[in-house]
Design a protein around this motif. Sequence first.
Motif, PDB file in Angstrom:
ATOM      1  N   PRO A 139      72.808   3.652 -20.793  1.00  0.00           N
ATOM      2  CA  PRO A 139      73.144   4.937 -21.428  1.00  0.00           C
ATOM      3  C   PRO A 139      74.540   5.441 -21.062  1.00  0.00           C
ATOM      4  N   HIS A 140      74.952   5.254 -19.810  1.00  0.00           N
ATOM      5  CA  HIS A 140      76.293   5.676 -19.382  1.00  0.00           C
ATOM      6  C   HIS A 140      77.373   4.924 -20.162  1.00  0.00           C
ATOM      7  N   LEU A 141      77.155   3.620 -20.320  1.00  0.00           N
ATOM      8  CA  LEU A 141      78.143   2.794 -21.020  1.00  0.00           C
ATOM      9  C   LEU A 141      78.235   3.164 -22.495  1.00  0.00           C
ATOM     10  N   VAL A 142      77.085   3.409 -23.127  1.00  0.00           N
ATOM     11  CA  VAL A 142      77.091   3.815 -24.536  1.00  0.00           C
ATOM     12  C   VAL A 142      77.826   5.140 -24.692  1.00  0.00           C
ATOM     13  N   GLU A 143      77.542   6.068 -23.793  1.00  0.00           N
ATOM     14  CA  GLU A 143      78.211   7.374 -23.852  1.00  0.00           C
ATOM     15  C   GLU A 143      79.719   7.229 -23.722  1.00  0.00           C
ATOM     16  N   MET A 144      80.158   6.397 -22.782  1.00  0.00           N
ATOM     17  CA  MET A 144      81.592   6.163 -22.594  1.00  0.00           C
ATOM     18  C   MET A 144      82.215   5.526 -23.831  1.00  0.00           C
ATOM     19  N   ALA A 145      81.483   4.590 -24.441  1.00  0.00           N
ATOM     20  CA  ALA A 145      82.027   3.833 -25.572  1.00  0.00           C
ATOM     21  C   ALA A 145      82.262   4.708 -26.798  1.00  0.00           C
ATOM     22  N   LYS A 147      82.385   8.256 -26.748  1.00  0.00           N
ATOM     23  CA  LYS A 147      82.884   9.601 -26.442  1.00  0.00           C
ATOM     24  C   LYS A 147      84.334   9.757 -26.912  1.00  0.00           C
ATOM     25  N   GLU A 148      84.560  10.620 -27.878  1.00  0.00           N
ATOM     26  CA  GLU A 148      85.886  10.747 -28.492  1.00  0.00           C
ATOM     27  C   GLU A 148      86.936  11.285 -27.530  1.00  0.00           C
ATOM     28  N   GLU A 150      87.091  10.518 -24.419  1.00  0.00           N
ATOM     29  CA  GLU A 150      87.355   9.513 -23.388  1.00  0.00           C
ATOM     30  C   GLU A 150      88.609   8.720 -23.753  1.00  0.00           C
ATOM     31  N   HIS A 151      89.332   8.259 -22.729  1.00  0.00           N
ATOM     32  CA  HIS A 151      90.552   7.497 -22.950  1.00  0.00           C
ATOM     33  C   HIS A 151      90.240   6.168 -23.637  1.00  0.00           C
ATOM     34  N   VAL A 152      91.134   5.737 -24.503  1.00  0.00           N
ATOM     35  CA  VAL A 152      90.936   4.520 -25.293  1.00  0.00           C
ATOM     36  C   VAL A 152      90.648   3.307 -24.412  1.00  0.00           C
ATOM     37  N   ASP A 153      91.423   3.119 -23.342  1.00  0.00           N
ATOM     38  CA  ASP A 153      91.240   1.958 -22.470  1.00  0.00           C
ATOM     39  C   ASP A 153      89.863   1.947 -21.812  1.00  0.00           C
ATOM     40  N   VAL A 154      89.397   3.121 -21.456  1.00  0.00           N
ATOM     41  CA  VAL A 154      88.077   3.232 -20.827  1.00  0.00           C
ATOM     42  C   VAL A 154      86.990   2.879 -21.838  1.00  0.00           C
ATOM     43  N   ARG A 155      87.131   3.383 -23.043  1.00  0.00           N
ATOM     44  CA  ARG A 155      86.147   3.087 -24.083  1.00  0.00           C
ATOM     45  C   ARG A 155      86.093   1.584 -24.376  1.00  0.00           C
ATOM     46  N   ARG A 156      87.242   0.951 -24.408  1.00  0.00           N
ATOM     47  CA  ARG A 156      87.279  -0.492 -24.673  1.00  0.00           C
ATOM     48  C   ARG A 156      86.550  -1.281 -23.581  1.00  0.00           C
ATOM     49  N   LYS A 157      86.755  -0.889 -22.336  1.00  0.00           N
ATOM     50  CA  LYS A 157      86.072  -1.593 -21.240  1.00  0.00           C
ATOM     51  C   LYS A 157      84.566  -1.315 -21.276  1.00  0.00           C
ATOM     52  N   ALA A 158      84.182  -0.136 -21.688  1.00  0.00           N
ATOM     53  CA  ALA A 158      82.754   0.183 -21.817  1.00  0.00           C
ATOM     54  C   ALA A 158      82.119  -0.694 -22.899  1.00  0.00           C
ATOM     55  N   GLU A 207      86.124  -0.298 -33.847  1.00  0.00           N
ATOM     56  CA  GLU A 207      86.792   0.352 -34.978  1.00  0.00           C
ATOM     57  C   GLU A 207      86.849   1.861 -34.791  1.00  0.00           C
ATOM     58  N   LYS A 208      85.789   2.416 -34.218  1.00  0.00           N
ATOM     59  CA  LYS A 208      85.761   3.860 -33.965  1.00  0.00           C
ATOM     60  C   LYS A 208      86.810   4.250 -32.915  1.00  0.00           C
ATOM     61  N   VAL A 209      87.023   3.350 -31.954  1.00  0.00           N
ATOM     62  CA  VAL A 209      88.042   3.592 -30.931  1.00  0.00           C
ATOM     63  C   VAL A 209      89.423   3.592 -31.582  1.00  0.00           C
ATOM     64  N   LYS A 210      89.672   2.627 -32.458  1.00  0.00           N
ATOM     65  CA  LYS A 210      90.968   2.535 -33.142  1.00  0.00           C
ATOM     66  C   LYS A 210      91.232   3.779 -33.981  1.00  0.00           C
TER      67      LYS A 210
END
Length: 212
Positions: A139-145, A147-148, A150-158, A207-210
């Motif tokens: 759940p933590h990883l999904v939230e990070m991935a 979360k708008e 959240e920093h892009v680099d963090v989301r990518r690693k999640a 794609e959502k991160v981009k």
Amino acid sequence: MGDRRLNDLLKWSIENTDTSKHDPQPATSTSELTPELMAAIMGGPSDADLMKAAIEVISSSDTEISLDDKLIAFDNFEQLIESLDNANNIANLGLWTPLLEQLKHEEREIRKMAAWCVGTAVQNNVKTQERLLAVGGLPHLVEMAIKESEHVDVRRKAIYALSSACRNYQPAMDTCAEELTTRGQETGKVDATDMEAVDQVMNALKEKVKAS
């Protein structure tokens, strides 16, 4: 190694060398060897010791330990757990909980490294995939991935961590899909052994991160 430990090791070595010349049974008992001396003889601390030490530095509230120190410790930890045995040992050493706590750290670089390490630990490893699910990391990883803020680099690693956690492990894939759906990203049943299907889910997250 401190001078005292070096001297003790040297003394032990000389005593055993001398006695072995005259007596095939060394006079010095191995029971005299402390763990520190044994570690020195064997070439230093074990991987398990290094892993524990890294997490201690990362988790420390000591103000004298800088962010750079913590990131170096994280880098060392990530390299250690590239080994399957070391990755499996995270559970034995009780390090999953302190590692996952770093996913919520105020410093984004710490959050990023924590997600990276999780991804490395669970890649192609059903034992660690099971453990990550059991300790509630998904759940933590999904939230990070998703979360708008959240920093892009963090989301990518999640997303990397999620991808590693779900491939070929159906319980994690099911949990990931449920968590995404709960958070407004409708995701149906996905076969964890179908790499293209898993890719579709992960690529949609990317794609959502981009787009953010």
